[in-house]
Design an enzyme around this catalytic site. Structure first.
Site, short mmCIF file in Angstrom:
data_model
loop_
_atom_site.label_atom_id
_atom_site.label_comp_id
_atom_site.label_asym_id
_atom_site.label_seq_id
_atom_site.Cartn_x
_atom_site.Cartn_y
_atom_site.Cartn_z
N HIS A 1 0.29 2.48 -7.74
CA HIS A 1 -0.63 3.64 -7.60
C HIS A 1 -1.90 3.47 -8.44
O HIS A 1 -2.43 4.45 -8.96
CB HIS A 1 0.05 4.93 -8.08
CG HIS A 1 1.18 5.41 -7.22
ND1 HIS A 1 1.31 5.12 -5.89
CD2 HIS A 1 2.24 6.19 -7.53
CE1 HIS A 1 2.40 5.68 -5.42
NE2 HIS A 1 3.00 6.32 -6.38
N LYS B 1 -5.18 5.51 -7.65
CA LYS B 1 -4.91 6.95 -7.83
C LYS B 1 -4.79 7.30 -9.31
O LYS B 1 -5.29 8.33 -9.75
CB LYS B 1 -3.62 7.33 -7.09
CG LYS B 1 -3.75 7.27 -5.58
CD LYS B 1 -2.42 7.55 -4.93
CE LYS B 1 -2.52 7.39 -3.42
NZ LYS B 1 -1.21 7.28 -2.80
N LEU C 1 0.88 -1.17 0.00
CA LEU C 1 0.00 0.00 0.00
C LEU C 1 0.91 1.21 0.00
O LEU C 1 1.99 1.19 0.61
CB LEU C 1 -0.88 0.02 1.25
CG LEU C 1 -1.94 -1.08 1.37
CD1 LEU C 1 -2.68 -0.96 2.70
CD2 LEU C 1 -2.93 -1.00 0.22
N ASP C 2 0.48 2.29 -0.66
CA ASP C 2 1.29 3.51 -0.67
C ASP C 2 1.47 4.02 0.76
O ASP C 2 0.67 3.71 1.65
CB ASP C 2 0.60 4.60 -1.48
CG ASP C 2 0.44 4.20 -2.94
OD1 ASP C 2 1.22 3.35 -3.41
OD2 ASP C 2 -0.46 4.75 -3.60
N LYS C 3 2.46 4.86 0.94
CA LYS C 3 2.73 5.39 2.27
C LYS C 3 1.50 6.08 2.86
O LYS C 3 1.20 5.96 4.04
CB LYS C 3 3.92 6.38 2.17
CG LYS C 3 4.40 6.86 3.51
CD LYS C 3 5.64 7.71 3.36
CE LYS C 3 5.99 8.37 4.68
NZ LYS C 3 7.07 9.35 4.55
#
Ligand code: URA
Length: 240
Positions: free
Chosen positions: A187, A190, A104-106
């Site tokens: 991502h 997004k 998962l992204d930060k």
């Protein structure tokens, strides 16, 4: 594959490498019935009968944890500068070889599966498996039926990324929704939302295959999976 005795002992999660060495040196470890004399001796952990202080030790235990990732941590096992999700675990669990299954992204929150079961992780992440992942999303702007259609038909992004058909359910208020992906490109949510002109403001993974984030698990906390959850997860591998 043969491994050093002190490493095998520390990977059980009970002792550090240093403690394991000390146990061997003080004669408290037996290997296949004989007192172990050398902590650097190599054995195959799968076929080893090991005792410490007279008690049988289970080697190569597989761990499965559900973690509610908070924003601000990296989905990695180590980083020289930034905190990772492993920093949320107690010391002894940081030694058993856990890693996150998929990233998962930060700034993304939510469900993260941590395990040391490499073959399972590999099977869940294999490109052909298409395990469903559901995300709660909040965007800039209002989601509309055209976005649902675009997601469903399989978008090709400006940079050439061809996305598999994805699900989008619009919630109330309409700047929020559930996105279902069958893949996990960098991502991806997004980028898909940005391509619709609705940049993501908040993203949280709710589920992965049959595994759903526990409502009672506060951000930053974790628990072991139940036996049922582990077998359900194995069932997720059968998705097409
Ligand atoms: N999609 C994203 O854009 N980010 C994530 O962390 C997961 C899916």
């Amino acid at each position: 594959m043969a491994e050093r005795l002190d490493k095998i002992l520390s990977r059980t999660g009970h002792w550090s490498r240093k403690e394991a060495r000390e146990l061997v040196r003080t004669g408290r470890v037996t290997v296949n019935g004989a007192t172990a004399a050398d902590e650097s001796a190599k054995y195959d952990p799968v076929s080893l009968i090991l005792t410490v202080n007279g008690k049988m030790v289970v080697t190569d235990r597989l761990f499965y944890l559900m973690l509610h990732k908070p924003a601000g941590l990296l989905s990695a096992t180590e980083d020289s500068r930034q905190k990772t999700v492993l920093d949320l675990l107690p010391e002894h669990l940081r030694r058993v070889g856990l890693f996150p299954v998929g990233r998962l992204d930060k700034d993304t929150e939510g469900l993260l599966l941590l395990t040391n079961d490499g073959p399972l992780a590999h099977r869940l992440l294999a490109p052909g498996k298409h395990v469903d992942k559901i995300y709660y999303v909040r965007v800039d702007g209002a989601l509309a039926p055209e976005d649902v259609l675009a997601f469903r038909s399989g978008m090709t992004l400006g940079d050439g990324l061809a996305c598999l058909p994805a699900g989008l359910e619009i919630l109330d208020p309409p700047d929020t929704g559930y996105v279902t992906l069958r893949e996990g490109k960098f991502h991806q949510v997004k980028r898909m939302m940005a391509a619709r002109g609705k940049p993501v403001r908040y993203l949280k993974r709710i589920s992965m295959g049959n595994l759903t984030l526990d409502h009672d698990l506060a951000p930053g906390t974790w628990r072991f999976l139940s036996a049922e959850e582990i077998s359900a997860l194995t069932g997720s591998e059968n998705g097409t």
